[in-house]
Design a protein around this motif. Structure first.
Motif, mmCIF file in Angstrom:
data_model
loop_
_atom_site.group_PDB
_atom_site.id
_atom_site.type_symbol
_atom_site.label_atom_id
_atom_site.label_comp_id
_atom_site.label_asym_id
_atom_site.label_seq_id
_atom_site.Cartn_x
_atom_site.Cartn_y
_atom_site.Cartn_z
ATOM 1 N N ALA A 52 0.849 -1.193 0.000
ATOM 2 C CA ALA A 52 0.000 0.000 0.000
ATOM 3 C C ALA A 52 0.885 1.244 0.000
ATOM 4 N N LEU A 53 0.393 2.262 -0.665
ATOM 5 C CA LEU A 53 1.145 3.495 -0.838
ATOM 6 C C LEU A 53 0.188 4.662 -0.666
ATOM 7 N N GLU A 54 0.488 5.559 0.257
ATOM 8 C CA GLU A 54 -0.336 6.744 0.447
ATOM 9 C C GLU A 54 0.424 7.963 -0.053
ATOM 10 N N VAL A 55 -0.143 8.632 -1.045
ATOM 11 C CA VAL A 55 0.483 9.845 -1.583
ATOM 12 C C VAL A 55 0.005 11.015 -0.726
ATOM 13 N N SER A 56 0.912 11.555 0.081
ATOM 14 C CA SER A 56 0.545 12.626 1.003
ATOM 15 C C SER A 56 0.843 14.016 0.445
ATOM 16 N N GLU A 57 1.642 14.080 -0.614
ATOM 17 C CA GLU A 57 1.967 15.355 -1.236
ATOM 18 C C GLU A 57 2.095 15.166 -2.739
ATOM 19 N N ILE A 58 1.480 16.086 -3.493
ATOM 20 C CA ILE A 58 1.508 16.049 -4.957
ATOM 21 C C ILE A 58 2.024 17.411 -5.426
ATOM 22 N N VAL A 59 3.145 17.400 -6.140
ATOM 23 C CA VAL A 59 3.710 18.656 -6.627
ATOM 24 C C VAL A 59 3.745 18.606 -8.151
ATOM 25 N N VAL A 60 3.071 19.571 -8.759
ATOM 26 C CA VAL A 60 2.965 19.663 -10.218
ATOM 27 C C VAL A 60 3.916 20.751 -10.706
ATOM 28 N N PHE A 61 4.714 20.422 -11.707
ATOM 29 C CA PHE A 61 5.663 21.363 -12.294
ATOM 30 C C PHE A 61 5.236 21.631 -13.736
ATOM 31 N N ARG A 62 5.139 22.915 -14.089
ATOM 32 C CA ARG A 62 4.752 23.239 -15.469
ATOM 33 C C ARG A 62 5.092 24.675 -15.827
ATOM 34 N N GLY A 63 5.072 24.945 -17.127
ATOM 35 C CA GLY A 63 5.291 26.296 -17.617
ATOM 36 C C GLY A 63 4.013 27.111 -17.505
ATOM 37 N N LEU A 64 4.178 28.431 -17.345
ATOM 38 C CA LEU A 64 3.039 29.339 -17.208
ATOM 39 C C LEU A 64 3.043 30.348 -18.347
ATOM 40 N N PRO A 65 1.953 30.387 -19.141
ATOM 41 C CA PRO A 65 1.878 31.365 -20.236
ATOM 42 C C PRO A 65 1.885 32.804 -19.715
ATOM 43 N N ASP A 66 2.499 33.679 -20.469
ATOM 44 C CA ASP A 66 2.550 35.102 -20.134
ATOM 45 C C ASP A 66 1.178 35.722 -20.406
ATOM 46 N N PRO A 67 0.555 36.368 -19.408
ATOM 47 C CA PRO A 67 -0.776 36.947 -19.627
ATOM 48 C C PRO A 67 -0.790 38.078 -20.649
ATOM 49 N N ARG A 68 0.371 38.706 -20.909
ATOM 50 C CA ARG A 68 0.426 39.767 -21.914
ATOM 51 C C ARG A 68 0.430 39.205 -23.333
ATOM 52 N N LYS A 69 0.904 37.965 -23.471
ATOM 53 C CA LYS A 69 0.994 37.352 -24.796
ATOM 54 C C LYS A 69 -0.134 36.356 -25.044
ATOM 55 N N GLU A 70 -0.521 35.631 -24.005
ATOM 56 C CA GLU A 70 -1.558 34.603 -24.128
ATOM 57 C C GLU A 70 -2.526 34.727 -22.953
ATOM 58 N N ARG A 71 -3.324 35.766 -23.001
ATOM 59 C CA ARG A 71 -4.214 36.086 -21.879
ATOM 60 C C ARG A 71 -5.193 34.942 -21.590
ATOM 61 N N GLU A 72 -5.856 34.428 -22.610
ATOM 62 C CA GLU A 72 -6.851 33.369 -22.396
ATOM 63 C C GLU A 72 -6.192 32.089 -21.890
ATOM 64 N N MET A 73 -5.050 31.733 -22.452
ATOM 65 C CA MET A 73 -4.352 30.529 -22.010
ATOM 66 C C MET A 73 -3.886 30.677 -20.563
ATOM 67 N N ASN A 74 -3.356 31.839 -20.218
ATOM 68 C CA ASN A 74 -2.925 32.085 -18.844
ATOM 69 C C ASN A 74 -4.109 31.974 -17.887
ATOM 70 N N SER A 75 -5.234 32.515 -18.285
ATOM 71 C CA SER A 75 -6.437 32.456 -17.453
ATOM 72 C C SER A 75 -6.910 31.008 -17.278
ATOM 73 N N ARG A 76 -6.888 30.247 -18.351
ATOM 74 C CA ARG A 76 -7.310 28.839 -18.305
ATOM 75 C C ARG A 76 -6.400 28.032 -17.376
ATOM 76 N N VAL A 77 -5.100 28.237 -17.507
ATOM 77 C CA VAL A 77 -4.128 27.523 -16.673
ATOM 78 C C VAL A 77 -4.313 27.912 -15.204
ATOM 79 N N SER A 78 -4.546 29.191 -14.938
ATOM 80 C CA SER A 78 -4.776 29.644 -13.561
ATOM 81 C C SER A 78 -6.035 29.014 -12.970
ATOM 82 N N ARG A 79 -7.092 28.879 -13.774
ATOM 83 C CA ARG A 79 -8.312 28.218 -13.290
ATOM 84 C C ARG A 79 -8.052 26.746 -12.989
#
Length: 194
Positions: free
Chosen positions: A53-80
């Motif tokens: 049995a394995l209990e995952v007590s912490e989950i850390v997600v690593f990813r790139g974040l779009p620039d809101p000045r260049k990709e406003r909708e994508m940045n908003s979607r990722v933030s949601r």
């Protein structure tokens, strides 16, 4: 029951699943991964294969974040997305700004530094000794030196999670691979509309 921390290279895990399991021509955003559901499937796959049995007590997600000045909708979607994922108190999201080349948008923006953040977190977690297992979800070979170092410092603590049927990150004999099939992918999907 072993206590585990799960580190997810989001772009790598998401796009690998899309390549392997989506019908031809399916849009990438229809095959997103929910980190909490993914963690549940990692635990189930490990228990099924090892009997442990394995209990995952912490989950850390690593990813790139779009620039809101260049990709406003994508940045908003990722933030949601991040807000929805963080409803699970185990989930943390670590981002780095995407790098935009001079001829963007003809050339795509790229993640830079995400692999290094992930590598440092893996080694730090193994050295801190605050969990039994460190699970790394990626197939990116850039992370291998960090996995090797963590394994040397704390033998038997590092595991790799990977989709069945695709390329697998092979980190040596002492690093088990947790293979997850198409059913695990289906149960890991984030079907919310962002």
């Amino acid at each position: 029951m072993a206590n585990a921390h799960l580190f997810i290279d989001y772009q790598n895990v998401h796009l690998s699943a899309w390549e392997l399991f989506s019908p031809y021509g399916a849009p990438k955003h229809d095959f997103l991964i929910d980190p909490s559901r993914f963690a549940t499937q990692v635990s189930a796959a490990w228990a099924s294969g090892s009997g442990e049995a394995l209990e995952v007590s912490e989950i850390v997600v690593f990813r790139g974040l779009p620039d809101p000045r260049k990709e406003r909708e994508m940045n908003s979607r990722v933030s949601r997305q991040h807000s929805a994922w963080r409803r699970d108190p185990r989930v943390q999201v670590k981002t780095r700004a995407l790098r935009y080349p001079r001829d963007w948008p003809d050339e795509r923006a790229q993640e830079k530094g995400v692999d290094v953040m992930l590598a440092l977190a893996v080694v730090r977690c193994a050295l801190a000794d605050d969990c039994d297992k460190v699970i790394v979800a990626t197939r990116d070979t850039d992370i291998l030196p960090a996995i090797e170092m963590a394994s040397e410092e704390k033998p038997g603590c590092v595991m790799v999670a990977s989709w069945d049927g695709g390329s697998v990150l092979r980190a040596g004999a002492g690093v088990p691979i947790i293979r997850m099939n198409k059913n695990a992918f289906a149960r890991s999907r984030d079907t919310r509309k962002y």
